[in-house]
Design an enzyme around this catalytic site. Structure first.
Site, short mmCIF file in Angstrom:
data_model
loop_
_atom_site.label_atom_id
_atom_site.label_comp_id
_atom_site.label_asym_id
_atom_site.label_seq_id
_atom_site.Cartn_x
_atom_site.Cartn_y
_atom_site.Cartn_z
N HIS A 228 62.54 31.19 51.56
CA HIS A 228 61.39 30.29 51.53
C HIS A 228 60.16 30.98 50.95
O HIS A 228 59.37 30.37 50.25
CB HIS A 228 61.11 29.81 52.96
CG HIS A 228 60.09 28.73 53.03
ND1 HIS A 228 60.43 27.41 53.10
CD2 HIS A 228 58.74 28.77 53.03
CE1 HIS A 228 59.33 26.68 53.14
NE2 HIS A 228 58.29 27.47 53.11
N HIS A 295 59.37 19.69 52.63
CA HIS A 295 59.42 19.92 54.08
C HIS A 295 60.67 19.22 54.59
O HIS A 295 60.61 18.32 55.42
CB HIS A 295 58.15 19.40 54.75
CG HIS A 295 57.63 20.33 55.80
ND1 HIS A 295 57.14 19.93 56.99
CD2 HIS A 295 57.54 21.68 55.81
CE1 HIS A 295 56.76 20.99 57.70
NE2 HIS A 295 56.99 22.06 57.00
#
Lengths: 960, 271
Positions: A228, A295
């Site tokens: 990430h 997300h």
């Protein structure tokens, strides 16, 4: 101290909107025995006040005098014949409760102190229900296990929120003596998501230091090295086989997406791929920055909270870019499973797409609207492969001073954390979002869900803008994935930092030093401040009740030192932290699939086909979603997402006017078509770029000021056959950016979007590349919209229609994929875009519509019903390729680089002259009759439909 | 580009700021376009020093989500004002000055009893604003028909077109008598209507307000609250289909400006 309980019900006769919507959802679940649902708000207040004050509080604050009534204490089931089931939903201990905070301050306004406020929701279900039905309703509709506790018919109150204070205990996680198995086990046990090579690298580092790591050191490394945060896959070296031909990249991103930006070297690009968002010039004084994030995993677990914190998080990216931007627009693109899929076909651990969509839209709506940022552009794409891994792309655009586009933290600066407090929410978010989801993740990773409070962020934004204007800080960044760990680690990369973790303000006691350091609690940012500015900046924050706390100092020893109450709990070399990770290499393979075009008989009439495509979910009107977003706040809208005579036609792109005192505008669009990737991700990516650019051009965006963003959402890229398509798409990004001279300025990837079902089945999302695009509009008064404007105006199509029905919506409704995926002619496409852009700037065009999903037939239908005017088209004038003879191909082919343009008869010559040497032709005119008539190139009418039927087909499917 | 009105030194307008208010900048701009000198002021500054109010002739409570609309829209802010600023605001009105509440600001004025107002302003609570019948926030354009000739913000014979953007905009009354009071007292400022001036159901009346009420005024006619956003229609290119009206500018008259211009004109003439 007394625990007061207030239950607020709707007065009889006053609509219980919330209860009614729950009833609707219960019916949708297929449970028909519930006759009515009553909802109530519950406030649990621990305080010393007396009964008289409780009554006053109920009357003056908690209850609406007209619509509601209050019961102090616990009310029983209502009288009557129907069986009643009482269900209460409470927040889990430690979950942010914004309403409770507001109630506490309202009571303080009444000059009374309270110890604690909690809120809950109560539902009374009337009707016969089995235990398992109650359980289903509670789980699927009323509550989310991740953040809430359900109490059914219970007399007990939920557990007290009081937590034990934390006592320091430094924990070491020994690593130096571990063998490979031990390293893998440690990584797994602690949810570090570090692979063997990374664990070995860390072990060797500590061996050299001659000590064992503390927990917080390993957690910091795991966060900083997570997929990430560092995008190790996209930056890895790649050996790729494309249909057997070998290609090698030393660093995939640097040799594709970045490379195009470098080679184009546009002087209006101010900061690219460096900061929290990409920055380009807007005008002489101002710059625009743009970031799009995903997300996905939080939204799969908690659609409402996940999407809310998705938008909340991406808003902090522009706020933390350079010295900080003012957010001026949001974008939102979602991918879901089909909303009509049956409940029994949903795998365990997965929420129904309808619930996910309602939750995601609600989350974006409530957070974005509360922030006062218009949500102006978006798209929704449906495919059952998104069932377990919905995709939620949230974007934010900011406006900033051109001389404040870079930060300058210096050693000696104070490190301050500002905004919200730190809690246990969002622990392990960065690492969690780097792995694959299984049916058990719901329980294991519930702590990774973050809870947002938009008003905390809005307050922080208000004061940060003032502090920025006054020049009171040296650097700013947001606390996103990795929390303080990544914010401080990143800002102090070249300097070093010493942090005293006990100084970080907490939502509640009990957090240990590691939790404080890696928590991803929302609405926090980190700034670097000179000592001499501390007083002034504190005043700005205090004046509007926003917390700002000094937690340490930037140093000059390039070390990250973490302390708790003066004791060192962790120390890492910045260099090892940021550059110590191993280099990665990956294999990738792409084999062109063996596909064929379906054999379909030609028909005399395609009315049903066009109606069916218009009402397919991907094409259908998204008005239900768009209207829930405030797209006009800030007063900046010029081309709104909905347009036309009835304000309901689909705009190609949004245009906003960011400054009150200037008519310069910004056009915002996107392009995405995952279905094309099933045939070839290279053409999918180019189609996305061409579509995003077409959309900008259609509304009047400048062709020479286009900036692009990429968002790759993919499956597990350790599999060469999954990674291969990504490499193909990245190659297309390079080719497209160079051809259109449109540099990429920012990007993000989200990998491992896969789901392991309980039965071992694996669901992977289709290769998904979102292209977001912005461009400058020189004069907003010249913008053009897509709705047909006036009868007897002429319609042209610019761009060639080819035999390209592969992965089209026409094939999709007939159950085919096909082979001829739409390609992009990289020579012609930029020329067409440039000429259309010039024609619009010259005022020769009264409407312009991008021709995409559903092809020309759908584009013409949309122009007609948006304008409330008929269109009569004749395909004898259609510019087409030699192999484009079939009528269905001409109607529905999704060939790229095509624009439908409406021109007033007086401008025919000027427009035609401008299009000289491009594939273009007059294909009809706007009529007064309220119908769409399309004649094939043999003169026969193949589509004839009244506008109302077309519009209804398009509006109905998603008008929930 | 729009030319700002000539700023008159005489007219000063305050735009209230508080946690969650988010339409303050465009409201400030609309007031300046109308010729006022506008200033955005945080509520904490007014609570610290109430005499700030004396500098202004107009206060606007702008749109947004004050305190997140927690508990109910506008509730926490109205409670804060009731306990800290009520007398000061009441004096401001008694001095003949102007108060405008837009969207969340309207909700605040109603919930603190300034609207519909009357003898017992503050205590009177038989009108409220609650959740839209549709159950969701919606942004859409509506036609508004003026219902009064005595509210200084309103041109009585001009139907206007403005956007609403709210989830809690349904005006409700405690009973028939309360509604009758609104009518007979001349409190109804605007009603939602269709293009031809006729009342109707959703979406003409976007939240199912009782009697199609979109805005209320008090007995002085110097306090106006409305759900639609006049500050969002102060330039022609804000009209939702302005690109169709290029050749017919008369159909696109920036209706929101009427309210701000009337306010400034009233101050210039009377204060």
């Amino acid at each position: 101290m007394r625990q007061w309980r207030f239950e607020i019900f709707n007065r009889p006769g006053s609509a219980d909107v919330h209860g009614n919507s729950v009833l609707e959802d219960i019916n949708e679940l297929g449970i028909s025995s519930v006759e009515a649902v009553q909802s109530a708000k519950v406030f649990l207040i621990e305080a010393d006040f007396d009964g008289a004050f409780a009554k006053r509080l109920a009357k003056e604050v908690l209850t609406d005098p007209v619509c509601e009534e209050c019961y102090i204490g616990r009310s029983g089931p209502p009288a009557g014949l129907a069986k009643a089931t009482l269900i209460e939903v409470h927040l889990k201990s430690g979950v942010t409760d914004p309403v409770a905070e507001s109630v506490t301050s309202a009571i303080a306004d009444m000059a009374v102190a309270v110890n604690n406020v909690r809120t809950a929701r109560k539902y009374i279900l009337l009707g016969e229900l089995t235990t398992s039905q109650i359980d289903t309703i509670a789980k699927k509709i009323l509550a989310n296990d991740c953040i809430e506790v359900v109490m059914i018919g219970s007399e007990a109150e939920p557990p007290s929120p009081h937590l034990k204070p934390y006592e320091l205990q430094i924990t070491h996680w020994p690593i130096c003596d571990l063998d490979d198995d031990g390293l893998v086990r440690l990584s797994k046990q602690k949810d570090l998501f570090l692979n063997l090579v990374e664990m070995q690298t860390i072990r060797d580092y500590y061996k050299q230091l001659g000590r064992e790591p503390t927990d917080v050191e390993l957690e910091t490394l795991a966060q900083t090295w997570s997929e990430h945060c560092v995008h190790k896959t996209l930056k890895s070296s790649v050996d790729m086989a494309i249909d057997g031909r070998q290609v090698h990249f030393e660093n995939l991103l640097k040799e594709t997406v970045f490379k195009a930006t470098e080679e184009l070297n546009k002087k209006w690009c101010i900061s690219v791929f460096a900061d929290n968002a990409g920055v380009v010039e807007f005008d002489e004084d101002s710059a625009i920055c743009f970031k799009v994030e995903t997300h996905n995993r939080p939204s799969a677990l908690d659609p409402y909270g996940g999407a809310a914190t998705g938008i909340g998080g991406v808003i902090r990216d522009p706020m933390g870019t350079g010295m900080g931007a003012r957010p001026i627009a949001n974008t939102d693109i979602f991918c879901f499973g089909r909303p009509e899929i049956k409940i029994e076909d949903i795998p365990k651990g997965v929420l129904h797409p309808r619930r996910i969509m309602k939750g995601v839209v609600g989350g974006v709506r409530d957070y974005g609207n509360r922030m006062g940022i218009p949500t102006v552009n978006g798209a929704i794409y449906f495919d059952d492969r998104y069932l377990a891994n919905p995709l939620v792309f949230c974007g934010n655009i900011g406006l900033m001073d051109k001389d404040k586009c870079f930060k300058n933290p210096q050693s000696g600066n104070l490190v301050m954390v500002v905004g919200g407090r730190t809690g246990r929410d969002g622990i392990h978010g960065a690492t969690f979002s780097s792995g694959e989801i299984t049916h058990e993740y719901e329980t294991i990773f519930s702590h990774a869900v973050q809870i947002g409070n938009a008003i905390t962020e809005k307050k922080m934004l208000d004061v940060l803008l003032q502090a920025n204007k006054a020049g009171l800080y040296e650097a700013i960044t947001d606390c996103g994935a990795g929390g303080l760990s990544s914010a401080v680690g990143e800002m102090g990369k070249e300097l070093g930092a010493k942090i005293d973790l006990e100084k970080v303000p907490l939502k509640y006691t009990g957090l240990n030093y590691t939790e404080i350091w890696i928590s991803e609690a929302q609405e926090r940012m980190v700034i670097a401040v000179r000592d001499e500015n501390l007083h002034a900046i504190k005043k700005i924050f205090d004046d509007e009740d926003v917390e700002a706390t000094v937690i340490g100092r930037f140093t000059n020893d390039e070390k990250l030192v973490l302390r708790y109450n003066g004791q060192k709990v962790g120390e890492l070399d910045m260099q090892f932290l940021h550059d110590g990770g191993p280099k990665y290499s990956r294999k990738a393979v792409w084999q062109s699939p063996a596909l064929a075009e379906p054999a379909m008989a030609e028909k005399d009439n395609y009315n049903d086909d066009v109606l069916e495509i218009l009402s397919s979910y991907n094409v259908a009107s998204k008005e239900w979603v768009i209207r829930q977003y405030d797209h006009e706040v800030q007063g900046s809208s010029v081309v709104k997402p909905l347009t036309g005579i009835d304000n309901d036609g689909p705009s190609d792109a949004a245009v906003i006017k960011p400054k009150f005192d200037s008519d310069k505008g910004l056009a915002i669009s996107c392009g995405m078509n995952p279905l094309y990737g099933d045939i070839d991700p290279y053409w999918m990516a180019l189609a996305g770029i061409d579509e995003a650019i077409r959309n900008l051009i259609c509304v009047g965006g400048r062709v020479d000021r286009i900036a692009l963003l990429d968002n790759f959402s993919w499956g597990n890229c350790t599999r060469p056959e999954t990674f291969g398509p990504l490499v193909r798409a990245a190659q297309a990004c390079y080719d497209g950016a160079i051809a259109f001279e449109a540099p990429f300025i920012s990007g993000k990837d989200s990998l491992n979007n896969e789901f392991s079902c309980e039965d071992g089945r694996q669901i992977a999302i289709p290769a998904t590349l979102l292209i977001s695009a912005i461009s400058i509009v020189d004069d907003i008064n010249r913008c053009v919209t897509m709705d047909a404007k006036r009868a007897s105006n002429l319609l042209f199509i610019v761009g060639e229609t080819k035999n390209e029905l592969g992965a089209s919506h026409y094939y999709k409704i007939h159950g085919h994929l096909g082979a001829n995926v739409p390609r992009v002619d990289l020579q012609k496409a930029p020329k067409i875009a440039r000429k259309i852009s010039l024609a619009i700037a010259d005022g020769l065009v009264v409407s312009c519509h991008d021709c995409s999903e559903g092809g020309l037939a759908v584009a013409l239908a949309e122009m007609a019903f948006a304008g409330g005017l008929g269109i009569e088209a004749d395909f004898r004038g259609l510019p087409k390729s030699y192999d484009c003879s079939r009528t269905d191909v001409q109607l529905f082919s999704e060939s790229n680089s095509r624009y439908v343009v409406e021109v007033e008869p007086a401008n025919y010559d000027a427009f035609a002259r401008m299009m000289l040497n491009l594939p273009f032709g007059q294909i009809g005119e706007v009529t007064q009759e309220k119908s769409l008539i399309i004649k094939a190139d043999d003169g026969k009418t193949v589509i004839q439909s009244d506008l109302d039927s077309l519009k209804q087909a398009w509006k109905r499917p998603l008008s929930w | 580009m729009i030319q700002k009105g000539k700023i008159s030194n005489g007219v000063k307008a305050m735009v209230l700021r508080a946690a969650g208010i988010n339409c303050d900048m465009e409201t400030d701009y609309a007031l300046e376009l109308a010729g006022a000198k506008a200033q955005r002021v945080h509520i904490n500054r007014i609570i610290e020093d109430k005499s700030i109010l004396e500098q202004f002739q107009i206060i606007v409570f702008p749109g947004g989500f004050s305190y997140g609309d927690d508990v109910a829209a506008g509730k926490i802010l109205s409670n804060q004002i009731i306990h800290h600023l009520f007398d000061a605001i009441q004096r401001f009105i008694d001095d003949g000055k102007l108060v405008l509440g837009i969207c969340n600001g309207f909700q605040v004025l109603v919930k603190m009893g300034i609207l519909p107002g009357g003898d017992s302003a503050g205590a009177r609570q038989d009108v409220s604003i609650t959740y839209n019948d549709s159950g969701k926030f919606e942004d859409r354009w509506v036609y508004l028909a003026p219902q009064t000739r005595s509210c200084i913000f309103i041109e009585p014979d001009r139907q206007i077109y403005l956007p609403v953007a709210h989830g809690e905009g349904k005006v409700v009354t405690k009973d028939e008598a309360a509604l009758e009071n609104l009518k007979s007292g001349g409190h109804i400022a605007f009603k939602y209507v269709d293009k031809n001036g006729q009342e109707g159901t959703y979406p003409i009346n976007p939240n199912n307000s009782v009697d199609s009420i979109a805005g209320l005024t008090d007995t002085t006619g110097r306090v106006l609250g409305l759900m639609p956003h006049p500050e969002r229609f102060v330039r022609a290119t804000q009209h939702p289909h302005w690109s169709r009206l290029r050749n017919t500018p008369a159909e696109n008259r920036c209706d929101g400006m009427t309210i701000f211009r009337n306010a400034v004109r009233f101050v210039q003439r009377n204060l």
